[in-house]
Design a protein around this motif. Sequence first.
Motif, PDB file in Angstrom:
ATOM      1  N   PHE A 182      16.536  -3.289  -3.221  1.00 53.90           N
ATOM      2  CA  PHE A 182      16.540  -1.874  -2.612  1.00 53.90           C
ATOM      3  C   PHE A 182      18.025  -1.391  -3.001  1.00 53.90           C
ATOM      4  O   PHE A 182      19.159  -2.063  -3.231  1.00 53.90           O
ATOM      5  CB  PHE A 182      16.559  -1.726  -0.899  1.00 53.90           C
ATOM      6  CG  PHE A 182      15.016  -2.136  -0.648  1.00 53.90           C
ATOM      7  CD1 PHE A 182      14.164  -1.075  -0.601  1.00 53.90           C
ATOM      8  CD2 PHE A 182      14.575  -3.347  -0.437  1.00 53.90           C
ATOM      9  CE1 PHE A 182      13.059  -1.149  -0.150  1.00 53.90           C
ATOM     10  CE2 PHE A 182      13.229  -3.503  -0.193  1.00 53.90           C
ATOM     11  CZ  PHE A 182      12.345  -2.408  -0.227  1.00 53.90           C
ATOM     12  N   THR A 183      18.040  -0.222  -3.263  1.00 58.75           N
ATOM     13  CA  THR A 183      19.471   0.577  -3.727  1.00 58.75           C
ATOM     14  C   THR A 183      20.446   0.763  -2.548  1.00 58.75           C
ATOM     15  O   THR A 183      19.768   1.219  -1.566  1.00 58.75           O
ATOM     16  CB  THR A 183      19.033   1.963  -4.339  1.00 58.75           C
ATOM     17  OG1 THR A 183      17.824   1.917  -4.968  1.00 58.75           O
ATOM     18  CG2 THR A 183      19.912   2.419  -5.639  1.00 58.75           C
ATOM     19  N   ASN A 222       0.790  -1.169   0.010  1.00 63.63           N
ATOM     20  CA  ASN A 222      -0.171  -0.146  -0.002  1.00 63.63           C
ATOM     21  C   ASN A 222       0.988   1.261  -0.090  1.00 63.63           C
ATOM     22  O   ASN A 222       0.676   2.199  -0.660  1.00 63.63           O
ATOM     23  CB  ASN A 222      -0.754  -0.061   1.197  1.00 63.63           C
ATOM     24  CG  ASN A 222      -1.864   0.943   1.332  1.00 63.63           C
ATOM     25  OD1 ASN A 222      -2.357   1.501   0.247  1.00 63.63           O
ATOM     26  ND2 ASN A 222      -2.244   1.502   2.377  1.00 63.63           N
ATOM     27  N   LEU A 223       1.855   1.276   0.756  1.00 66.66           N
ATOM     28  CA  LEU A 223       2.840   2.267   0.988  1.00 66.66           C
ATOM     29  C   LEU A 223       3.466   2.548  -0.538  1.00 66.66           C
ATOM     30  O   LEU A 223       3.576   3.651  -0.928  1.00 66.66           O
ATOM     31  CB  LEU A 223       3.840   2.090   1.933  1.00 66.66           C
ATOM     32  CG  LEU A 223       4.628   3.298   2.424  1.00 66.66           C
ATOM     33  CD1 LEU A 223       3.755   4.253   3.202  1.00 66.66           C
ATOM     34  CD2 LEU A 223       6.000   2.943   3.303  1.00 66.66           C
ATOM     35  N   VAL A 272       0.978   4.307  -2.730  1.00 65.25           N
ATOM     36  CA  VAL A 272       1.222   5.768  -2.255  1.00 65.25           C
ATOM     37  C   VAL A 272       2.302   6.458  -3.208  1.00 65.25           C
ATOM     38  O   VAL A 272       2.088   7.632  -3.682  1.00 65.25           O
ATOM     39  CB  VAL A 272       0.942   5.877  -0.755  1.00 65.25           C
ATOM     40  CG1 VAL A 272       1.145   7.475  -0.529  1.00 65.25           C
ATOM     41  CG2 VAL A 272      -0.203   5.449  -0.150  1.00 65.25           C
ATOM     42  N   PHE A 273       3.525   5.908  -2.802  1.00 67.00           N
ATOM     43  CA  PHE A 273       4.559   6.423  -3.313  1.00 67.00           C
ATOM     44  C   PHE A 273       4.739   6.600  -4.820  1.00 67.00           C
ATOM     45  O   PHE A 273       5.198   7.611  -5.442  1.00 67.00           O
ATOM     46  CB  PHE A 273       5.754   5.429  -3.153  1.00 67.00           C
ATOM     47  CG  PHE A 273       6.485   5.707  -1.673  1.00 67.00           C
ATOM     48  CD1 PHE A 273       5.713   6.493  -0.594  1.00 67.00           C
ATOM     49  CD2 PHE A 273       7.647   5.005  -0.954  1.00 67.00           C
ATOM     50  CE1 PHE A 273       5.954   6.575   0.722  1.00 67.00           C
ATOM     51  CE2 PHE A 273       8.058   5.191   0.552  1.00 67.00           C
ATOM     52  CZ  PHE A 273       7.135   5.863   1.196  1.00 67.00           C
ATOM     53  N   LEU A 313       9.791  -1.950  -2.596  1.00 65.43           N
ATOM     54  CA  LEU A 313       8.610  -2.108  -1.603  1.00 65.43           C
ATOM     55  C   LEU A 313       7.707  -3.097  -1.929  1.00 65.43           C
ATOM     56  O   LEU A 313       7.352  -3.815  -1.097  1.00 65.43           O
ATOM     57  CB  LEU A 313       8.167  -0.588  -1.304  1.00 65.43           C
ATOM     58  CG  LEU A 313       8.693   0.115  -0.337  1.00 65.43           C
ATOM     59  CD1 LEU A 313       7.862   1.549  -0.257  1.00 65.43           C
ATOM     60  CD2 LEU A 313       8.381  -0.264   1.086  1.00 65.43           C
ATOM     61  N   SER A 370       2.302   7.362  -6.362  1.00 72.65           N
ATOM     62  CA  SER A 370       1.400   8.574  -6.935  1.00 72.65           C
ATOM     63  C   SER A 370       1.834   9.916  -6.584  1.00 72.65           C
ATOM     64  O   SER A 370       1.192  10.819  -6.541  1.00 72.65           O
ATOM     65  CB  SER A 370      -0.041   8.321  -6.166  1.00 72.65           C
ATOM     66  OG  SER A 370       0.337   8.807  -4.747  1.00 72.65           O
ATOM     67  N   SER A 371       3.312   9.991  -6.241  1.00 75.63           N
ATOM     68  CA  SER A 371       3.985  11.101  -5.594  1.00 75.63           C
ATOM     69  C   SER A 371       4.050  12.062  -6.834  1.00 75.63           C
ATOM     70  O   SER A 371       4.090  13.390  -6.570  1.00 75.63           O
ATOM     71  CB  SER A 371       5.112  10.856  -5.138  1.00 75.63           C
ATOM     72  OG  SER A 371       6.099  10.311  -5.946  1.00 75.63           O
ATOM     73  N   GLY A 372       4.338  11.552  -7.968  1.00 74.15           N
ATOM     74  CA  GLY A 372       4.603  12.494  -9.364  1.00 74.15           C
ATOM     75  C   GLY A 372       6.063  12.595  -9.333  1.00 74.15           C
ATOM     76  O   GLY A 372       6.477  13.616 -10.042  1.00 74.15           O
ATOM     77  N   TYR A 373       6.825  12.578  -8.083  1.00 74.06           N
ATOM     78  CA  TYR A 373       8.238  12.701  -8.157  1.00 74.06           C
ATOM     79  C   TYR A 373       8.875  11.668  -9.112  1.00 74.06           C
ATOM     80  O   TYR A 373       8.669  10.356  -9.176  1.00 74.06           O
ATOM     81  CB  TYR A 373       8.725  12.503  -6.677  1.00 74.06           C
ATOM     82  CG  TYR A 373      10.150  12.955  -6.348  1.00 74.06           C
ATOM     83  CD1 TYR A 373      10.293  14.394  -6.332  1.00 74.06           C
ATOM     84  CD2 TYR A 373      11.182  11.941  -6.437  1.00 74.06           C
ATOM     85  CE1 TYR A 373      11.636  14.623  -6.235  1.00 74.06           C
ATOM     86  CE2 TYR A 373      12.440  12.528  -6.030  1.00 74.06           C
ATOM     87  CZ  TYR A 373      12.797  13.723  -6.232  1.00 74.06           C
ATOM     88  OH  TYR A 373      14.006  14.461  -5.743  1.00 74.06           O
ATOM     89  N   GLN A 374      10.060  12.068  -9.607  1.00 73.14           N
ATOM     90  CA  GLN A 374      10.659  11.093 -10.666  1.00 73.14           C
ATOM     91  C   GLN A 374      11.674  10.287 -10.007  1.00 73.14           C
ATOM     92  O   GLN A 374      12.344  10.845  -9.295  1.00 73.14           O
ATOM     93  CB  GLN A 374      11.383  12.098 -11.804  1.00 73.14           C
ATOM     94  CG  GLN A 374      10.132  12.885 -12.353  1.00 73.14           C
ATOM     95  CD  GLN A 374      10.596  13.150 -13.825  1.00 73.14           C
ATOM     96  OE1 GLN A 374      11.757  13.289 -14.110  1.00 73.14           O
ATOM     97  NE2 GLN A 374       9.721  13.485 -14.701  1.00 73.14           N
ATOM     98  N   GLY A 375      11.823   9.296 -10.541  1.00 69.98           N
ATOM     99  CA  GLY A 375      13.031   8.369 -10.191  1.00 69.98           C
ATOM    100  C   GLY A 375      12.941   7.760  -8.819  1.00 69.98           C
ATOM    101  O   GLY A 375      13.825   7.497  -8.288  1.00 69.98           O
ATOM    102  N   GLU A 376      11.752   7.102  -8.719  1.00 71.65           N
ATOM    103  CA  GLU A 376      11.620   6.579  -7.523  1.00 71.65           C
ATOM    104  C   GLU A 376      10.897   5.007  -7.679  1.00 71.65           C
ATOM    105  O   GLU A 376      10.684   4.354  -6.725  1.00 71.65           O
ATOM    106  CB  GLU A 376      10.738   7.187  -6.307  1.00 71.65           C
ATOM    107  CG  GLU A 376       9.320   7.198  -6.457  1.00 71.65           C
ATOM    108  CD  GLU A 376       8.704   7.772  -5.315  1.00 71.65           C
ATOM    109  OE1 GLU A 376       8.702   7.166  -4.339  1.00 71.65           O
ATOM    110  OE2 GLU A 376       7.986   9.057  -5.374  1.00 71.65           O
ATOM    111  N   LEU A 412      12.559   2.277  -5.763  1.00 73.40           N
ATOM    112  CA  LEU A 412      12.063   2.071  -4.534  1.00 73.40           C
ATOM    113  C   LEU A 412      10.675   1.309  -4.456  1.00 73.40           C
ATOM    114  O   LEU A 412      10.428   0.509  -3.684  1.00 73.40           O
ATOM    115  CB  LEU A 412      11.867   3.365  -3.689  1.00 73.40           C
ATOM    116  CG  LEU A 412      11.359   3.430  -2.073  1.00 73.40           C
ATOM    117  CD1 LEU A 412      12.273   2.557  -1.345  1.00 73.40           C
ATOM    118  CD2 LEU A 412      11.184   4.725  -1.916  1.00 73.40           C
TER     119      LEU A 412
END
Lengths: 376, 376
Positions: free
Chosen positions: B373-374, B225-226, B229-230, B245, B232-238, B241
């Motif tokens: 994981f990195t 679930n987390l 959510v992550f 997860l 959906s952040s819209g942040y690039q390059g995750e 992760l």
Amino acid sequence: LLCKQIAKDKDKLPIYVGEVGPVWSYPENQLDCVVADPKKGSKMYGLKSYIEYQITPNTTNRPVNHRYKHFDWLYERLLDKFGSAIPIPSLPDKQVTGRFEEEFIKMRMERLQGWMTRMCRHPVVSSSEVFQLFLSYKDEKDWKFGKRKAEKDETVGVMIFNTIEPDAPELDPLEVEKKCEQFSRFTKAMDDGVKEILTVGNEHWKRCTGPLPKEYQRIGKALQNLSTVFTSSGYQGEATLTDALTSAGKTYEEIAQLVEEQPKKDLHFLMETNNEYKGLLGCFPDTIAVHKAAIEKVKEGDKLVATNKITPQDKGTMAKRLSTMSYSLQAEMNHFHSNRIYDYNRVMQLYLEEQVKFYETIAAKLREAHSQFTTM
Amino acid sequence: LLCKQIAKDKDKLPIYVGEVGPVWSYPENQLDCVVADPKKGSKMYGLKSYIEYQITPNTTNRPVNHRYKHFDWLYERLLDKFGSAIPIPSLPDKQVTGRFEEEFIKMRMERLQGWMTRMCRHPVVSSSEVFQLFLSYKDEKDWKFGKRKAEKDETVGVMIFNTIEPDAPELDPLEVEKKCEQFSRFTKAMDDGVKEILTVGNEHWKRCTGPLPKEYQRIGKALQNLSTVFTSSGYQGEATLTDALTSAGKTYEEIAQLVEEQPKKDLHFLMETNNEYKGLLGCFPDTIAVHKAAIEKVKEGDKLVATNKITPQDKGTMAKRLSTMSYSLQAEMNHFHSNRIYDYNRVMQLYLEEQVKFYETIAAKLREAHSQFTTM
């Protein structure tokens, strides 16, 4: 609200547009500090005692001492000054009974370290005068003087937005609103996700330190008990079996202990990190509310101009300020995201690493126990 | 009671004194059989249906068919004939609703196999005419004839002791009493020990198939679930992760399933073996009671002679019979001990082997999840 103008040049907070979008200006060398060595001190001829922590920043490498109440003072200053733009997480819980107990002091120190690390990592917070004072005051006089100055700082509340200077074109209010909605949704969703992990983690903690090791212990005792009964049989040549049974029983008692101690080695850090994030995420609704109020004000702009409450020029200034606020929120979100990715990567690695060790240790112990039985 | 005398030569049951003490005469090739292939049969034009099992002994290698009620008939015959000297464990539970369900049939077959294996291993039981009939009757006529003959067998109850011939000097009644007390103490203590394991094992079973996998599932869901959510952040390059997860979350769901299925692979056999022993140990009090009654009778011997109720010669015969009973009990205990050592060795090995595999599998899965994981 949107229209006052002050800010000295050295207090300017630039925002650049990087690969991921708007970002704060990051220092070349990241500030860091170590919180250690809690010592009991006393005042007023021993009538009042307290715990003092030693904080050593990587810049001066010179330790300074602070009590919990100094941290609290710093927290209040940071909240006043940056709270409208930057979520300043609360300090670990204020006071509980038994605050001189070793376990409590250790836990509080660990959490103060976590808080300080997070503040050091923030480019705006860490470079602020008050934060620098806290970490590297020269002497008592320096500290007292700096304290008074910080308390008189007038750049507090929404004033902080006046010091922020985005190096980017003005944003359209609709774009601002869209971004704001997105951040609001994300922080709410992550808040739920984090709380879910905390709930599940808490239950798991309770099981691992409660019923589960008791059960392994009972299994261990039952096997050892059977071994004792077998020893009393009077039948010859069953020493191999009874020794192996006893040893298997002891292995399960050891497993009980491993199970009970494990959460401190892995789940603890997962819980601490999520607790920190719960605190951080709890600050966002306020920050976002300030933002939303500004959006509403700008939306009202035309009406205000029509009723002559503000000039068209004022309206333009308001839209520009909103754009600045949005850049600030975006820079903050990007800071949050990059830290989040780092933190969750690190804590999951640590968690899984310790979990692997845990299961491997148990497997090795059981293999040893297994080898003591005779193959017939 | 102690004084009748019959027994044909071929029915004699010799007892020898071996390294561990008195022992039954063991056949050179141990009898064994396989219970398999349960088939639904019917009688009276399909009005009555039943399950028939195929039993194949290693002697003839020719399968015979038997219904549960035939096993029950055999059990009754063995109990009548040998029950005073040899603990004949009960068959698996008689009848429950849903006796045609696959799960039930499988479990009953497994337990009938366990019961047959134990009976095959017993040198006295396995060589008896009725047991041989059950395993290797030629045809329906042979079976019916043998059944009638077995039901008319007069060597039942304490009569069995008349057929036992210890190849050893007569035992002193005091020595007999001491041995008897020791066996009584041991079987009681082991009964308690076995019941403790069953209680603990049952609780462990419940936890492993109930709350524990549910908890691992919830941990898995919370991590996934987390990750959502992550995403959906819209942040690039995750992506690294969030993929890691999700995969860690799925790993915990897999662990949940492993935990839930594990008891069937290891605890099941530990429980079955202890259940068998609980059944066996439950037979001993009766066997020992017969023995103790005989000891009391012999103790009364002098009084009975004095009041002319028996002749001194009768008293001698009684003491000799008691000695025979004691040899029989000792042989039986030694048989029990050697089987017990074999069975517990085997079941503990199996249990620990599967436990090692279980923990190693989990460790491997977590190591794989960790690797995603990195390292920063």
